[in-house]
Design an enzyme around this catalytic site. Structure first.
Site, PDB file in Angstrom:
ATOM      1  N   ASN A 130      -7.553  -1.307   6.757  1.00 48.90           N
ATOM      2  CA  ASN A 130      -7.107  -1.563   8.239  1.00 48.90           C
ATOM      3  C   ASN A 130      -5.740  -1.850   8.025  1.00 48.90           C
ATOM      4  OD1 ASN A 130      -7.034  -3.332  10.956  1.00 48.90           O
ATOM      5  ND2 ASN A 130      -6.333  -4.735   8.582  1.00 48.90           N
ATOM      6  N   HIS A 131      -5.080  -1.669   6.988  1.00 47.29           N
ATOM      7  CA  HIS A 131      -3.124  -2.156   7.048  1.00 47.29           C
ATOM      8  C   HIS A 131      -2.591  -1.111   7.859  1.00 47.29           C
ATOM      9  CE1 HIS A 131      -4.235   0.489   3.276  1.00 47.29           C
ATOM     10  NE2 HIS A 131      -3.199   0.928   3.733  1.00 47.29           N
ATOM     11  N   ILE A 132      -1.419  -1.431   8.253  1.00 45.48           N
ATOM     12  CA  ILE A 132      -0.619  -0.053   9.250  1.00 45.48           C
ATOM     13  C   ILE A 132       0.622  -0.899   8.194  1.00 45.48           C
ATOM     14  CG2 ILE A 132      -1.496   1.329  10.575  1.00 45.48           C
ATOM     15  CD1 ILE A 132       0.141  -0.852  12.375  1.00 45.48           C
ATOM     16  N   TYR A 177       3.806   7.061  13.517  1.00 44.69           N
ATOM     17  CA  TYR A 177       2.210   6.253  14.074  1.00 44.69           C
ATOM     18  C   TYR A 177       0.982   7.089  13.876  1.00 44.69           C
ATOM     19  CZ  TYR A 177      -0.821   2.528  15.454  1.00 44.69           C
ATOM     20  OH  TYR A 177      -1.633   2.752  15.622  1.00 44.69           O
ATOM     21  N   GLU A 212       0.472  -9.950  17.158  1.00 43.26           N
ATOM     22  CA  GLU A 212       1.614 -10.364  17.628  1.00 43.26           C
ATOM     23  C   GLU A 212       2.465  -8.740  17.400  1.00 43.26           C
ATOM     24  OE1 GLU A 212       2.859 -13.725  15.119  1.00 43.26           O
ATOM     25  OE2 GLU A 212       4.897 -12.965  15.377  1.00 43.26           O
ATOM     26  N   MET A 268       0.848  -1.508   0.266  1.00 47.41           N
ATOM     27  CA  MET A 268       0.738   0.080  -0.020  1.00 47.41           C
ATOM     28  C   MET A 268       0.612   1.374   0.136  1.00 47.41           C
ATOM     29  SD  MET A 268      -3.410  -0.097  -0.229  1.00 47.41           S
ATOM     30  CE  MET A 268      -4.123  -1.700   0.186  1.00 47.41           C
TER      31      MET A 268
HETATM   32  N1  LIG Z   1      -2.729  -4.265  17.645  1.00 50.74           N
HETATM   33  C1  LIG Z   1      -3.122  -2.906  18.257  1.00 50.74           C
HETATM   34  O1  LIG Z   1      -2.751  -3.006  19.645  1.00 50.74           O
HETATM   35  C2  LIG Z   1      -3.874  -1.722  17.822  1.00 50.74           C
HETATM   36  C3  LIG Z   1      -4.339  -1.961  16.735  1.00 50.74           C
HETATM   37  N2  LIG Z   1      -4.303  -0.379  16.017  1.00 50.74           N
HETATM   38  C4  LIG Z   1      -5.055  -0.503  14.450  1.00 50.74           C
HETATM   39  O2  LIG Z   1      -5.516  -2.089  14.362  1.00 50.74           O
HETATM   40  C5  LIG Z   1      -4.958  -1.971  12.286  1.00 50.74           C
HETATM   41  C6  LIG Z   1      -4.311  -3.759  12.380  1.00 50.74           C
HETATM   42  O3  LIG Z   1      -3.406  -3.490  13.381  1.00 50.74           O
HETATM   43  P1  LIG Z   1      -2.376  -4.803  13.952  1.00 50.74           P
HETATM   44  O4  LIG Z   1      -3.296  -5.714  13.525  1.00 50.74           O
HETATM   45  O5  LIG Z   1      -1.923  -5.226  15.215  1.00 50.74           O
HETATM   46  O6  LIG Z   1      -1.770  -4.607  13.175  1.00 50.74           O
HETATM   47  P2  LIG Z   1      -0.560  -6.246  12.111  1.00 50.74           P
HETATM   48  O7  LIG Z   1       0.696  -5.580  12.330  1.00 50.74           O
HETATM   49  O8  LIG Z   1      -0.678  -7.196  12.877  1.00 50.74           O
HETATM   50  O9  LIG Z   1      -1.282  -6.478  10.342  1.00 50.74           O
HETATM   51  C7  LIG Z   1      -0.505  -5.484   9.694  1.00 50.74           C
HETATM   52  C8  LIG Z   1      -1.635  -6.009   8.334  1.00 50.74           C
HETATM   53  O10 LIG Z   1      -1.040  -4.572   6.996  1.00 50.74           O
HETATM   54  C9  LIG Z   1      -0.087  -5.595   6.496  1.00 50.74           C
HETATM   55  N3  LIG Z   1       0.471  -4.353   5.630  1.00 50.74           N
HETATM   56  C10 LIG Z   1       2.148  -4.352   6.676  1.00 50.74           C
HETATM   57  N4  LIG Z   1       2.466  -3.266   5.148  1.00 50.74           N
HETATM   58  C11 LIG Z   1       2.025  -3.112   4.755  1.00 50.74           C
HETATM   59  C12 LIG Z   1       2.479  -2.441   3.657  1.00 50.74           C
HETATM   60  N5  LIG Z   1       3.226  -1.388   3.787  1.00 50.74           N
HETATM   61  N6  LIG Z   1       0.894  -2.966   2.304  1.00 50.74           N
HETATM   62  C13 LIG Z   1       0.056  -3.317   2.920  1.00 50.74           C
HETATM   63  N7  LIG Z   1       0.114  -3.825   3.966  1.00 50.74           N
HETATM   64  C14 LIG Z   1       1.049  -3.965   4.942  1.00 50.74           C
HETATM   65  C15 LIG Z   1       0.704  -6.683   6.660  1.00 50.74           C
HETATM   66  O11 LIG Z   1       0.945  -7.126   5.997  1.00 50.74           O
HETATM   67  P3  LIG Z   1       1.650  -8.251   5.624  1.00 50.74           P
HETATM   68  O12 LIG Z   1       3.250  -7.184   6.327  1.00 50.74           O
HETATM   69  O13 LIG Z   1       2.075  -9.832   5.012  1.00 50.74           O
HETATM   70  O14 LIG Z   1       2.300  -6.988   4.459  1.00 50.74           O
HETATM   71  C16 LIG Z   1      -0.923  -7.114   7.943  1.00 50.74           C
HETATM   72  O15 LIG Z   1      -1.542  -8.038   7.054  1.00 50.74           O
HETATM   73  C17 LIG Z   1      -4.012  -0.823  12.293  1.00 50.74           C
HETATM   74  O16 LIG Z   1      -4.759   0.176  11.648  1.00 50.74           O
HETATM   75  C18 LIG Z   1      -3.737  -0.301  13.405  1.00 50.74           C
HETATM   76  O17 LIG Z   1      -2.845   1.291  13.827  1.00 50.74           O
HETATM   77  C19 LIG Z   1      -5.039   0.554  16.631  1.00 50.74           C
HETATM   78  C20 LIG Z   1      -4.849   0.074  18.343  1.00 50.74           C
HETATM   79  C21 LIG Z   1      -4.448  -0.888  18.571  1.00 50.74           C
HETATM   80  C1  LIG Z   2       3.969   0.400  17.189  1.00 47.33           C
HETATM   81  C2  LIG Z   2       2.930  -0.433  16.996  1.00 47.33           C
HETATM   82  C3  LIG Z   2       3.093  -0.532  15.552  1.00 47.33           C
HETATM   83  C4  LIG Z   2       4.387  -2.149  14.936  1.00 47.33           C
HETATM   84  C5  LIG Z   2       4.129  -2.021  13.659  1.00 47.33           C
HETATM   85  O1  LIG Z   2       5.069  -1.264  13.322  1.00 47.33           O
HETATM   86  N1  LIG Z   2       3.522  -3.044  13.124  1.00 47.33           N
HETATM   87  C6  LIG Z   2       3.632  -3.529  11.552  1.00 47.33           C
HETATM   88  C7  LIG Z   2       4.588  -4.811  11.760  1.00 47.33           C
HETATM   89  O2  LIG Z   2       4.642  -4.984  12.318  1.00 47.33           O
HETATM   90  O3  LIG Z   2       5.250  -4.849  10.427  1.00 47.33           O
HETATM   91  C8  LIG Z   2       1.660   0.470  16.718  1.00 47.33           C
HETATM   92  C9  LIG Z   2       0.702  -0.205  16.373  1.00 47.33           C
HETATM   93  C10 LIG Z   2      -0.475  -0.302  17.479  1.00 47.33           C
HETATM   94  C11 LIG Z   2      -0.098   0.953  18.602  1.00 47.33           C
HETATM   95  C12 LIG Z   2      -1.144   1.176  19.319  1.00 47.33           C
HETATM   96  C13 LIG Z   2      -2.199   1.287  19.906  1.00 47.33           C
HETATM   97  O4  LIG Z   2      -2.832   1.637  18.301  1.00 47.33           O
HETATM   98  C14 LIG Z   2      -2.530   1.281  20.597  1.00 47.33           C
HETATM   99  C15 LIG Z   2      -2.482   2.246  21.828  1.00 47.33           C
HETATM  100  C16 LIG Z   2      -2.055   3.845  20.997  1.00 47.33           C
HETATM  101  C17 LIG Z   2      -1.663   5.326  22.558  1.00 47.33           C
HETATM  102  O5  LIG Z   2      -1.935   6.125  22.108  1.00 47.33           O
HETATM  103  C18 LIG Z   2      -0.185   4.373  22.802  1.00 47.33           C
HETATM  104  C19 LIG Z   2       0.390   3.155  22.673  1.00 47.33           C
HETATM  105  C20 LIG Z   2      -0.624   2.106  21.754  1.00 47.33           C
HETATM  106  C21 LIG Z   2      -0.284   1.093  22.461  1.00 47.33           C
HETATM  107  C22 LIG Z   2       0.339   2.257  20.799  1.00 47.33           C
HETATM  108  C23 LIG Z   2       1.662   1.687  20.719  1.00 47.33           C
HETATM  109  C24 LIG Z   2       2.234   2.117  19.055  1.00 47.33           C
HETATM  110  C25 LIG Z   2       1.506   0.180  18.023  1.00 47.33           C
HETATM  111  C26 LIG Z   2       1.155  -1.027  19.818  1.00 47.33           C
END
Ligand SMILES: NC(=O)C1=CN([C@@H]2O[C@H](COP(=O)(O)OP(=O)(O)OC[C@H]3O[C@@H](n4cnc5c(N)ncnc54)[C@H](OP(=O)(O)O)[C@@H]3O)[C@@H](O)[C@H]2O)C=CC1
Ligand SMILES: C[C@H](CCC(=O)NCC(=O)O)[C@H]1CC[C@H]2[C@@H]3C(=O)C[C@@H]4C[C@H](O)CC[C@]4(C)[C@H]3CC[C@]12C
Length: 293
Positions: A119-121, A183, A221, A93
């Protein structure tokens, strides 16, 4: 309390109760049956769980992420769970052409779209801002611009279906937390873009709902790896989180907060006592456990 207050206060209470609780439709899983849904970031984490819930509800699914092998496994499991259909398209993305290609794929597959779940990040870090502006730019592309791009591409289909855009955001998109500068920037950008867009949809009688999902810590994770030992709040389960996101989208809610206690309450404090909120946030982080590299 004089007579006027004795009459007015209960009256106002009644009006508010009727306004907020009347017409609240109850969620039913069959609402998602045969619905055509794109889920991004669905190879793992919350997105993966969203796909599984939708599969069990009988939706048509198009899931996306970068890792093809993972997507193939998720699609296979979605079909086992009862998805009406399940397909994937893999790519990054960071590339807006790919973001548009996902929507085009949905149009080719289904001729329409009912729900777009963004949803992706991209990978980031939970640490002091390292002043890497290129990383901010890259994360804005992945976490924000691709969401806007997909929404623009999908709008004609969503307008004809009266569909929904679901934007997965975070408490970091409502409150300034330390160690999440890149972020958090992307999540605040989503808030501005989609809240403004929702206003324009209402003014133009465009029947497409926009639901912002404000999440606290969820036990995925990548999040657990990022915050282990630093952020003391207990994580919420990704399975339940995913279901709340789906419910908010299909019920066309403006925002959902999950877990409510850990997201809505801090957001209220942000408005009532910002300095106090900031103080408590700083105090809640275990700075000593932050690796100082
Ligand atoms: N977990 C948390 O504590 C929180 C999460 N959120 C939000 O929830 C959503 C999901 O979070 P979470 O499930 O923890 O994230 P994960 O890191 O578990 O999953 C991220 C997903 O995005 C995909 N992704 C990563 N990089 C790219 C890229 N460049 N292009 C397309 N896809 C990509 C990954 O797959 P792949 O690597 O195969 O591309 C994966 O499927 C996010 O928007 C996050 O901000 C909000 C608050 C808290
Ligand atoms: C730093 C985390 C991103 C992890 C990441 O790089 N994922 C993609 C990958 O591994 O390829 C942040 C993702 C979710 C964040 C947390 C969140 O959004 C909820 C809280 C919000 C608060 O403002 C700060 C603490 C949080 C736990 C926040 C911390 C950073 C993340 C885990």
């Amino acid at each position: 309390m004089n007579l006027r207050q004795k009459i007015l206060i209960p009256l106002v209470g009644m009006v508010l109760a009727i306004y907020f609780y009347s017409g609240k439709e109850e969620f039913k899983p069959e609402m998602l049956k045969e619905k055509r849904v794109i889920v991004t970031g669905a190879s793992t984490g919350i997105g993966e769980q969203i796909a599984y819930h939708l599969a069990q509800m009988g939706s048509h699914l198009l899931i996306t992420a970068r890792t093809e092998a993972r997507l193939q496994q998720v699609v296979a499991h979605c079909l086992e769970l009862g998805a009406a259909s399940a397909r994937y398209i893999n790519g990054s993305m960071e590339d807006m052409n790919f973001a548009q290609a996902v929507v085009k794929k949905a149009e080719e597959l289904w001729g329409g779209l009912d729900m777009l779940i963004l949803n992706h990040i991209g990978k980031s870090y939970f640490h002091y801002f390292n002043r890497d502006i290129e990383h901010v730019q890259k994360l804005l592309n992945i976490n924000f611009l691709s969401y806007a791009t997909m929404s623009v591409s999908a709008l004609p289909m969503l307008k004809s279906s009266g569909g929904s855009i679901v934007v997965v955001s975070s408490l970091a998109g409502k409150i300034g937390f330390p160690w999440t500068v890149p972020y958090s920037s992307t999540k605040f950008a989503l808030e501005g873009f989609f809240n403004s867009l929702r206003q324009e949809f209402v003014m133009q009688n465009i029947n497409v709902s926009i639901t912002l999902c404000i999440l606290g810590l969820i036990n995925t994770e990548s999040a657990m790896k990022a915050v282990s030992g630093i952020y003391p709040i207990p994580p919420a389960p990704k399975e339940e989180c995913a279901l709340e996101i789906i419910k908010g989208g299909i019920l066309r809610q403006r925002e959902i907060y999950y877990k409510y206690m850990f997201t809505k309450i801090p957001t209220l404090f942000r408005d009532w006592a910002p300095e106090l909120m900031d103080y408590f946030i700083r105090k809640s982080f275990n700075v000593d456990n932050l690796n100082q590299d």
